[in-house]
Design an enzyme around this catalytic site. Structure first.
Site, PDB file in Angstrom:
ATOM      1  N   CYS A  67      -1.698  -0.770   7.364  1.00 58.40           N
ATOM      2  CA  CYS A  67      -0.867   0.433   7.385  1.00 58.40           C
ATOM      3  C   CYS A  67      -0.914   1.104   8.755  1.00 58.40           C
ATOM      4  O   CYS A  67       0.102   1.626   9.236  1.00 58.40           O
ATOM      5  CB  CYS A  67      -1.302   1.380   6.287  1.00 58.40           C
ATOM      6  SG  CYS A  67      -1.063   0.670   4.631  1.00 58.40           S
ATOM      7  N   HIS A 110       0.852  -1.192   0.000  1.00 59.00           N
ATOM      8  CA  HIS A 110       0.000   0.000   0.000  1.00 59.00           C
ATOM      9  C   HIS A 110       0.886   1.240   0.000  1.00 59.00           C
ATOM     10  O   HIS A 110       2.094   1.151   0.224  1.00 59.00           O
ATOM     11  CB  HIS A 110      -0.888   0.007   1.244  1.00 59.00           C
ATOM     12  CG  HIS A 110      -2.036  -0.939   1.161  1.00 59.00           C
ATOM     13  ND1 HIS A 110      -3.057  -0.949   2.078  1.00 59.00           N
ATOM     14  CD2 HIS A 110      -2.345  -1.911   0.267  1.00 59.00           C
ATOM     15  CE1 HIS A 110      -3.940  -1.865   1.760  1.00 59.00           C
ATOM     16  NE2 HIS A 110      -3.529  -2.474   0.668  1.00 59.00           N
ATOM     17  N   GLU A 118       1.311   3.715   2.136  1.00 61.59           N
ATOM     18  CA  GLU A 118       2.039   3.956   3.380  1.00 61.59           C
ATOM     19  C   GLU A 118       3.183   2.954   3.547  1.00 61.59           C
ATOM     20  O   GLU A 118       4.283   3.327   3.968  1.00 61.59           O
ATOM     21  CB  GLU A 118       1.088   3.865   4.585  1.00 61.59           C
ATOM     22  CG  GLU A 118      -0.036   4.873   4.560  1.00 61.59           C
ATOM     23  CD  GLU A 118      -1.303   4.404   3.853  1.00 61.59           C
ATOM     24  OE1 GLU A 118      -2.362   4.965   4.128  1.00 61.59           O
ATOM     25  OE2 GLU A 118      -1.225   3.474   3.011  1.00 61.59           O
ATOM     26  N   SER A 173      -7.500   7.475   4.156  1.00 63.14           N
ATOM     27  CA  SER A 173      -7.481   6.951   5.517  1.00 63.14           C
ATOM     28  C   SER A 173      -6.783   5.586   5.552  1.00 63.14           C
ATOM     29  O   SER A 173      -7.095   4.706   4.755  1.00 63.14           O
ATOM     30  CB  SER A 173      -8.928   6.814   6.016  1.00 63.14           C
ATOM     31  OG  SER A 173      -8.984   6.419   7.350  1.00 63.14           O
ATOM     32  N   CYS A 180      -5.590   1.837   6.201  1.00 64.15           N
ATOM     33  CA  CYS A 180      -6.216   0.554   6.526  1.00 64.15           C
ATOM     34  C   CYS A 180      -5.589  -0.032   7.794  1.00 64.15           C
ATOM     35  O   CYS A 180      -4.650   0.524   8.361  1.00 64.15           O
ATOM     36  CB  CYS A 180      -6.053  -0.410   5.355  1.00 64.15           C
ATOM     37  SG  CYS A 180      -4.353  -1.017   5.156  1.00 64.15           S
TER      38      CYS A 180
END
Length: 158
Positions: A82, A50, A52, A77, A79
């Site tokens: 992350c 992802h 991040e 936002s 998950c």
């Protein structure tokens, strides 16, 4: 728009241009980007890359004090995965571009003492809205939701 959120949005757009999911992130320490990334699950065939996570990977090994004093910017936002990395590395502040498209683990982060600020940045909202409309199957895959597309092949079903 804040220059660091702009950098995260630039990462998200780069991910989309590469055929991936448009989520970007940067990690900032003392007003300097030390790690940047975007969701590369599609590009790398990864289960976990992802935005991040890519930013953490690109920041590399850092002393704990660096991460403790850093701010993580992300266009969407974060998950559960992350958010776990944010807690693990001791990030104390997270700036979120938007959470209308997806509400991650913001309350859990706050319960761990992390300051979470949500900007509802129009460019972040529009980028995800467009992507989710054009690529619903890929979006569902990214967040671990079974696709509703009846024509999609399922290896566990005849």
């Amino acid at each position: 728009m804040d220059r660091f959120m702009q950098a995260a949005l630039d990462e998200a757009r780069q991910g989309l241009a590469e055929g991936g999911i448009p989520i970007g992130s940067v990690i900032v320490h003392q007003e300097r980007i030390i790690g940047r990334g975007h969701n590369r699950r599609v590009q790398k065939g990864s289960a976990i890359l992802h935005g991040e996570m890519d930013a953490f990977e690109n920041a590399g090994r850092q002393p704990a004090r660096i991460y403790h004093d850093a701010v993580l910017y992300t266009t969407l936002s974060p998950c559960a995965m992350c958010s776990g990395a944010i807690v693990l590395y001791g990030i104390r502040r997270v700036i979120v571009g938007e959470n209308r498209s997806f509400m991650g683990e913001e309350e859990w982060l706050r319960s761990r003492g992390i300051e979470v600020t949500v900007l509802q940045e129009p460019d972040c909202i529009e980028l995800m809205r467009r992507f989710m409309t054009e690529q619903p199957g890929l979006w569902n895959e990214d967040i671990g939701v079974e696709s509703v597309c009846p024509d999609e092949a399922r290896p566990d079903r005849p």
